[in-house]
Motif scaffolding. Structure first.
Motif, mmCIF file in Angstrom:
data_model
loop_
_atom_site.group_PDB
_atom_site.id
_atom_site.type_symbol
_atom_site.label_atom_id
_atom_site.label_comp_id
_atom_site.label_asym_id
_atom_site.label_seq_id
_atom_site.Cartn_x
_atom_site.Cartn_y
_atom_site.Cartn_z
ATOM 1 N N LYS A 184 -22.879 1.317 -21.403
ATOM 2 C CA LYS A 184 -22.379 0.427 -20.371
ATOM 3 C C LYS A 184 -23.113 -0.894 -20.616
ATOM 4 C CE LYS A 184 -21.986 -0.274 -15.407
ATOM 5 N NZ LYS A 184 -22.363 0.219 -14.058
ATOM 6 N N THR A 185 -22.374 -1.965 -20.865
ATOM 7 C CA THR A 185 -22.983 -3.193 -21.379
ATOM 8 C C THR A 185 -22.822 -4.352 -20.413
ATOM 9 O OG1 THR A 185 -22.410 -2.434 -23.601
ATOM 10 C CG2 THR A 185 -23.082 -4.722 -23.393
ATOM 11 N N GLU A 186 -23.936 -5.062 -20.174
ATOM 12 C CA GLU A 186 -23.941 -6.248 -19.320
ATOM 13 C C GLU A 186 -24.451 -7.431 -20.131
ATOM 14 O OE1 GLU A 186 -24.867 -3.800 -15.162
ATOM 15 O OE2 GLU A 186 -26.327 -5.261 -15.922
ATOM 16 N N LEU A 187 -23.778 -8.575 -19.981
ATOM 17 C CA LEU A 187 -24.109 -9.780 -20.740
ATOM 18 C C LEU A 187 -24.483 -10.898 -19.775
ATOM 19 C CD1 LEU A 187 -24.131 -11.492 -23.377
ATOM 20 C CD2 LEU A 187 -21.650 -11.784 -23.067
ATOM 21 N N TYR A 188 -25.654 -11.499 -20.008
ATOM 22 C CA TYR A 188 -26.137 -12.566 -19.143
ATOM 23 C C TYR A 188 -26.462 -13.804 -19.982
ATOM 24 C CZ TYR A 188 -26.845 -8.767 -15.793
ATOM 25 O OH TYR A 188 -26.663 -7.686 -14.961
ATOM 26 N N TYR A 189 -25.863 -14.940 -19.605
ATOM 27 C CA TYR A 189 -26.197 -16.220 -20.226
ATOM 28 C C TYR A 189 -27.129 -16.973 -19.280
ATOM 29 C CZ TYR A 189 -22.564 -15.602 -23.769
ATOM 30 O OH TYR A 189 -21.810 -15.146 -24.819
ATOM 31 N N CYS A 190 -28.384 -17.116 -19.685
ATOM 32 C CA CYS A 190 -29.381 -17.782 -18.849
ATOM 33 C C CYS A 190 -29.616 -19.202 -19.344
ATOM 34 C CB CYS A 190 -30.697 -17.008 -18.890
ATOM 35 S SG CYS A 190 -30.596 -15.337 -18.220
ATOM 36 N N PHE A 191 -29.490 -20.162 -18.430
ATOM 37 C CA PHE A 191 -29.786 -21.547 -18.769
ATOM 38 C C PHE A 191 -30.327 -22.260 -17.538
ATOM 39 C CE2 PHE A 191 -25.989 -22.020 -16.602
ATOM 40 C CZ PHE A 191 -25.216 -23.127 -16.861
ATOM 41 N N GLN A 231 -41.175 -11.737 -17.151
ATOM 42 C CA GLN A 231 -40.232 -11.007 -16.296
ATOM 43 C C GLN A 231 -39.283 -10.137 -17.123
ATOM 44 O OE1 GLN A 231 -38.890 -14.638 -14.133
ATOM 45 N NE2 GLN A 231 -39.379 -13.479 -12.292
ATOM 46 N N PHE A 232 -38.806 -10.692 -18.243
ATOM 47 C CA PHE A 232 -37.903 -9.941 -19.124
ATOM 48 C C PHE A 232 -38.561 -8.638 -19.574
ATOM 49 C CE2 PHE A 232 -36.607 -8.844 -23.456
ATOM 50 C CZ PHE A 232 -35.230 -8.748 -23.332
ATOM 51 N N ALA A 233 -39.840 -8.691 -19.906
ATOM 52 C CA ALA A 233 -40.556 -7.506 -20.395
ATOM 53 C C ALA A 233 -40.558 -6.386 -19.363
ATOM 54 C CB ALA A 233 -41.987 -7.886 -20.768
ATOM 55 N N GLN A 234 -40.449 -6.754 -18.091
ATOM 56 C CA GLN A 234 -40.510 -5.749 -17.024
ATOM 57 C C GLN A 234 -39.148 -5.144 -16.686
ATOM 58 O OE1 GLN A 234 -42.899 -7.207 -13.636
ATOM 59 N NE2 GLN A 234 -43.806 -8.682 -15.060
ATOM 60 N N GLY A 290 -26.071 -18.142 -15.329
ATOM 61 C CA GLY A 290 -26.913 -18.762 -14.311
ATOM 62 C C GLY A 290 -28.351 -18.874 -14.756
ATOM 63 N N LYS A 291 -29.226 -19.198 -13.818
ATOM 64 C CA LYS A 291 -30.649 -19.258 -14.110
ATOM 65 C C LYS A 291 -31.189 -17.838 -14.314
ATOM 66 C CE LYS A 291 -31.759 -23.584 -11.749
ATOM 67 N NZ LYS A 291 -32.508 -24.243 -10.653
ATOM 68 N N PRO A 292 -32.324 -17.703 -15.011
ATOM 69 C CA PRO A 292 -32.899 -16.366 -15.225
ATOM 70 C C PRO A 292 -33.146 -15.582 -13.945
ATOM 71 C CG PRO A 292 -33.966 -17.953 -16.662
ATOM 72 C CD PRO A 292 -33.082 -18.748 -15.741
ATOM 73 N N ASP A 293 -33.277 -16.288 -12.815
ATOM 74 C CA ASP A 293 -33.489 -15.601 -11.534
ATOM 75 C C ASP A 293 -32.448 -14.527 -11.257
ATOM 76 O OD1 ASP A 293 -35.633 -17.174 -11.080
ATOM 77 O OD2 ASP A 293 -34.773 -18.362 -9.453
ATOM 78 N N MET A 294 -31.230 -14.718 -11.783
ATOM 79 C CA MET A 294 -30.163 -13.758 -11.481
ATOM 80 C C MET A 294 -30.492 -12.356 -12.000
ATOM 81 S SD MET A 294 -27.129 -14.842 -14.155
ATOM 82 C CE MET A 294 -27.477 -15.139 -15.892
ATOM 83 N N LEU A 295 -31.404 -12.280 -12.971
ATOM 84 C CA LEU A 295 -31.792 -10.980 -13.528
ATOM 85 C C LEU A 295 -32.787 -10.247 -12.642
ATOM 86 C CD1 LEU A 295 -32.354 -12.202 -17.177
ATOM 87 C CD2 LEU A 295 -30.599 -10.572 -16.481
ATOM 88 N N PHE A 296 -33.494 -11.002 -11.803
ATOM 89 C CA PHE A 296 -34.634 -10.430 -11.111
ATOM 90 C C PHE A 296 -34.530 -10.466 -9.588
ATOM 91 C CE2 PHE A 296 -36.026 -12.874 -14.925
ATOM 92 C CZ PHE A 296 -36.152 -11.789 -15.784
ATOM 93 N N LYS A 297 -33.630 -11.311 -9.044
ATOM 94 C CA LYS A 297 -33.507 -11.446 -7.600
ATOM 95 C C LYS A 297 -32.145 -10.931 -7.131
ATOM 96 C CE LYS A 297 -36.564 -15.450 -7.102
ATOM 97 N NZ LYS A 297 -36.659 -16.869 -6.669
ATOM 98 N N THR A 298 -32.153 -10.137 -6.080
ATOM 99 C CA THR A 298 -30.923 -9.534 -5.567
ATOM 100 C C THR A 298 -29.953 -10.589 -5.042
ATOM 101 O OG1 THR A 298 -32.239 -7.625 -4.892
ATOM 102 C CG2 THR A 298 -30.009 -7.762 -4.034
#
Length: 258
Positions: A176-183, A26-29, A241-249
């Motif tokens: 413009k920078t966004e930081l995501y902590y996935c766990f 998912q990250f690759a996309q 949050g979980k990695p889902d936050m990167l891919f789901k609205t």
């Protein structure tokens, strides 16, 4: 100005081969410039035990003696980093593995031995983004492990959450920078036993109240300190949050605010 996503993945994702493969696919996309920071997972501890190297911890933090530094360098900068890069290449995401020594990208100093001697632990003093900007502009994704250097030939074990935060701050001058902590959790929880008790927004005032109420404690404290360091130094968005936050609205996660 383009939006740069800096994403840190924790040990629980790295320790689970299926979860890691799914995340990297998912990250690759993800469109646009992106940078990945990864922790070490349990592999370094397992290898240390096999090699009869004592695993020393203090309040959840690893004490890094010389033998331990050798092991975590092999595991973090070698096995884990190159496995991630290879899997990203398999997903048509051109990536390059980095430690802080590569390209002189992150310079640290050895942490003072008092009050506790953490050994070869590094505290970040300087982030150099120039070489990384060149790669990002050519659609190449840097992948950072939790190893930095002191500019005098010494490698240092450095907290991956801190690396992600400092990189986000460094890049905020140019993107413009966004930081995501996935766990593995949905975000910062009011009740650790209830996955749905996510605190969706935390600012400085509510953070203080949550600490006083012992709702935020232990390992979540340094993670949130890194979040506030980023949001208070011109990073546009910080989420946990979980990695889902990167891919789901409509994913559930925590957003950090000033």
């Amino acid at each position: 100005m383009k939006t740069l996503k800096i994403i840190k993945i924790g040990g629980n994702i790295i320790d689970d081969g299926k979860a890691l493969a799914s995340f990297l696919s998912q990250f690759a996309q993800l469109e646009g410039p992106k940078l990945l920071v990864h922790g070490g997972g349990k592999l370094a501890t397992q290898l240390a035990q096999k090699m009869n190297v004592p695993v020393q911890m203090n309040e959840g933090r690893r004490i890094t003696d010389k033998d331990t530094l050798d092991i975590i360098t092999m595991v973090y900068a070698g096995k884990i980093n190159k496995t991630i890069v290879a899997q990203l290449q398999a997903n048509n995401c051109n990536a390059i593995g980095f430690s802080g020594a590569d390209g002189n990208s992150i310079v640290s100093v050895k942490r003072p031995a008092k009050p506790i001697d953490y050994g070869f632990a590094g505290d970040i003093k300087q982030v150099n983004t120039k070489i990384l900007e060149v790669l990002l502009h050519h659609n190449i994704t840097p992948v950072f492990c939790a190893i930095t250097h002191d500019k005098n030939g010494q490698l240092l074990n450095t907290n991956a959450d801190t690396i992600a935060s400092e990189l986000a701050v460094g890049f905020a001058k140019h993107f413009k920078t966004e930081l995501y902590y996935c766990f593995e959790k949905n975000g910062v929880l009011k009740d650790i036993t209830d996955e749905n008790s996510v605190i969706e927004n935390i600012n400085t005032e509510t953070y203080t109240r949550l600490i006083d109420a012992s709702i935020i404690a232990d390992g979540m404290l340094p993670k949130l300190n890194n979040c506030f360091h980023a949001i208070n130094n011109n990073v546009d968005k910080v989420c946990i949050g979980k990695p889902d936050m990167l891919f789901k609205t409509h994913s559930l996660y925590t957003t950090i605010q000033k």
